[in-house]
Design a protein around this motif. Structure first.
Motif, PDB file in Angstrom:
ATOM      1  N   TYR A  35       2.913   6.641   7.105  1.00  0.00           N
ATOM      2  CA  TYR A  35       1.727   5.973   6.559  1.00  0.00           C
ATOM      3  C   TYR A  35       1.241   6.703   5.304  1.00  0.00           C
ATOM      4  O   TYR A  35       0.935   6.072   4.288  1.00  0.00           O
ATOM      5  CB  TYR A  35       0.617   5.927   7.605  1.00  0.00           C
ATOM      6  CG  TYR A  35      -0.666   5.328   7.083  1.00  0.00           C
ATOM      7  CD1 TYR A  35      -0.788   3.960   6.879  1.00  0.00           C
ATOM      8  CD2 TYR A  35      -1.748   6.146   6.754  1.00  0.00           C
ATOM      9  CE1 TYR A  35      -1.953   3.414   6.377  1.00  0.00           C
ATOM     10  CE2 TYR A  35      -2.917   5.605   6.252  1.00  0.00           C
ATOM     11  CZ  TYR A  35      -3.017   4.244   6.068  1.00  0.00           C
ATOM     12  OH  TYR A  35      -4.179   3.706   5.567  1.00  0.00           O
ATOM     13  N   ALA A  36       1.191   8.025   5.349  1.00  0.00           N
ATOM     14  CA  ALA A  36       0.755   8.807   4.190  1.00  0.00           C
ATOM     15  C   ALA A  36       1.731   8.657   3.032  1.00  0.00           C
ATOM     16  O   ALA A  36       1.311   8.499   1.873  1.00  0.00           O
ATOM     17  CB  ALA A  36       0.610  10.275   4.572  1.00  0.00           C
ATOM     18  N   ALA A  37       3.026   8.685   3.315  1.00  0.00           N
ATOM     19  CA  ALA A  37       4.022   8.532   2.258  1.00  0.00           C
ATOM     20  C   ALA A  37       3.911   7.168   1.594  1.00  0.00           C
ATOM     21  O   ALA A  37       3.975   7.058   0.368  1.00  0.00           O
ATOM     22  CB  ALA A  37       5.425   8.728   2.829  1.00  0.00           C
ATOM     23  N   GLU A  38       3.729   6.145   2.404  1.00  0.00           N
ATOM     24  CA  GLU A  38       3.625   4.798   1.848  1.00  0.00           C
ATOM     25  C   GLU A  38       2.377   4.651   0.980  1.00  0.00           C
ATOM     26  O   GLU A  38       2.428   4.080  -0.109  1.00  0.00           O
ATOM     27  CB  GLU A  38       3.608   3.765   2.968  1.00  0.00           C
ATOM     28  CG  GLU A  38       3.731   2.351   2.466  1.00  0.00           C
ATOM     29  CD  GLU A  38       3.867   1.358   3.604  1.00  0.00           C
ATOM     30  OE1 GLU A  38       3.918   0.150   3.288  1.00  0.00           O
ATOM     31  OE2 GLU A  38       3.918   1.760   4.771  1.00  0.00           O
ATOM     32  N   SER A  39       1.257   5.190   1.430  1.00  0.00           N
ATOM     33  CA  SER A  39       0.026   5.031   0.652  1.00  0.00           C
ATOM     34  C   SER A  39      -0.012   5.942  -0.579  1.00  0.00           C
ATOM     35  O   SER A  39      -0.575   5.563  -1.600  1.00  0.00           O
ATOM     36  CB  SER A  39      -1.197   5.284   1.536  1.00  0.00           C
ATOM     37  OG  SER A  39      -1.188   6.600   2.012  1.00  0.00           O
ATOM     38  N   LEU A  40       0.601   7.113  -0.494  1.00  0.00           N
ATOM     39  CA  LEU A  40       0.563   8.045  -1.632  1.00  0.00           C
ATOM     40  C   LEU A  40       1.647   7.777  -2.672  1.00  0.00           C
ATOM     41  O   LEU A  40       1.435   8.008  -3.858  1.00  0.00           O
ATOM     42  CB  LEU A  40       0.691   9.490  -1.128  1.00  0.00           C
ATOM     43  CG  LEU A  40      -0.472  10.034  -0.319  1.00  0.00           C
ATOM     44  CD1 LEU A  40      -0.136  11.415   0.222  1.00  0.00           C
ATOM     45  CD2 LEU A  40      -1.732  10.088  -1.168  1.00  0.00           C
ATOM     46  N   LEU A  41       2.813   7.318  -2.239  1.00  0.00           N
ATOM     47  CA  LEU A  41       3.949   7.187  -3.156  1.00  0.00           C
ATOM     48  C   LEU A  41       4.140   5.784  -3.707  1.00  0.00           C
ATOM     49  O   LEU A  41       4.947   5.591  -4.619  1.00  0.00           O
ATOM     50  CB  LEU A  41       5.233   7.633  -2.451  1.00  0.00           C
ATOM     51  CG  LEU A  41       5.248   9.080  -1.974  1.00  0.00           C
ATOM     52  CD1 LEU A  41       6.524   9.360  -1.216  1.00  0.00           C
ATOM     53  CD2 LEU A  41       5.085  10.028  -3.139  1.00  0.00           C
ATOM     54  N   GLU A  42       3.428   4.813  -3.178  1.00  0.00           N
ATOM     55  CA  GLU A  42       3.569   3.432  -3.648  1.00  0.00           C
ATOM     56  C   GLU A  42       3.155   3.342  -5.118  1.00  0.00           C
ATOM     57  O   GLU A  42       2.087   3.796  -5.509  1.00  0.00           O
ATOM     58  CB  GLU A  42       2.708   2.505  -2.801  1.00  0.00           C
ATOM     59  CG  GLU A  42       2.986   1.035  -3.032  1.00  0.00           C
ATOM     60  CD  GLU A  42       4.376   0.641  -2.587  1.00  0.00           C
ATOM     61  OE1 GLU A  42       4.988  -0.187  -3.277  1.00  0.00           O
ATOM     62  OE2 GLU A  42       4.846   1.152  -1.579  1.00  0.00           O
ATOM     63  N   GLY A  43       4.034   2.772  -5.936  1.00  0.00           N
ATOM     64  CA  GLY A  43       3.741   2.577  -7.351  1.00  0.00           C
ATOM     65  C   GLY A  43       4.081   3.760  -8.234  1.00  0.00           C
ATOM     66  O   GLY A  43       3.985   3.675  -9.452  1.00  0.00           O
ATOM     67  N   LYS A  44       4.484   4.870  -7.642  1.00  0.00           N
ATOM     68  CA  LYS A  44       4.876   6.039  -8.428  1.00  0.00           C
ATOM     69  C   LYS A  44       6.371   5.952  -8.712  1.00  0.00           C
ATOM     70  O   LYS A  44       7.138   5.357  -7.980  1.00  0.00           O
ATOM     71  CB  LYS A  44       4.570   7.315  -7.643  1.00  0.00           C
ATOM     72  CG  LYS A  44       3.138   7.413  -7.188  1.00  0.00           C
ATOM     73  CD  LYS A  44       2.455   8.526  -7.883  1.00  0.00           C
ATOM     74  CE  LYS A  44       1.037   8.790  -7.539  1.00  0.00           C
ATOM     75  NZ  LYS A  44       0.279   8.061  -6.638  1.00  0.00           N
TER      76      LYS A  44
END
Length: 88
Positions: free
Chosen positions: A30-39
């Motif tokens: 969940y953290a990876a998806e929210s932090l890395l999305e769009g980067k």
């Protein structure tokens, strides 16, 4: 009939360890998806779409990796059939 016969306490530590690994895997994904999305991170660009489409499998894979790592770092105690430690 005794409740210990129906639900043995022997697997309690194993199930607790597995449950903790699943919860940590959910939190990490969940953290990876929210932090890395769009980067523009190559590893996320490659595996991010698969993780979004296959969340259950991604959690299972990461939980299995975490479970193996936890066994390597904190091995299970070896006990005899009566719960006593074997003499060495």
């Amino acid at each position: 009939m005794n409740l210990d016969q129906l639900f043995p306490k022997k697997g309690g530590e194993l199930m607790t360890r597995l449950a903790v690994c699943v919860v940590v895997a959910l939190a990490v994904l969940y953290a990876a998806e929210s932090l890395l999305e769009g980067k523009d991170i190559p590893l996320w660009n490659r595996y991010g779409p698969w993780i979004r489409d296959n969340k259950v499998q991604a959690v299972a894979v990461l939980a299995a990796v975490l479970y193996g790592a936890s066994l390597a770092l904190w091995p299970e105690e070896k006990k005899g059939p009566d719960g006593y430690e074997a003499c060495t």
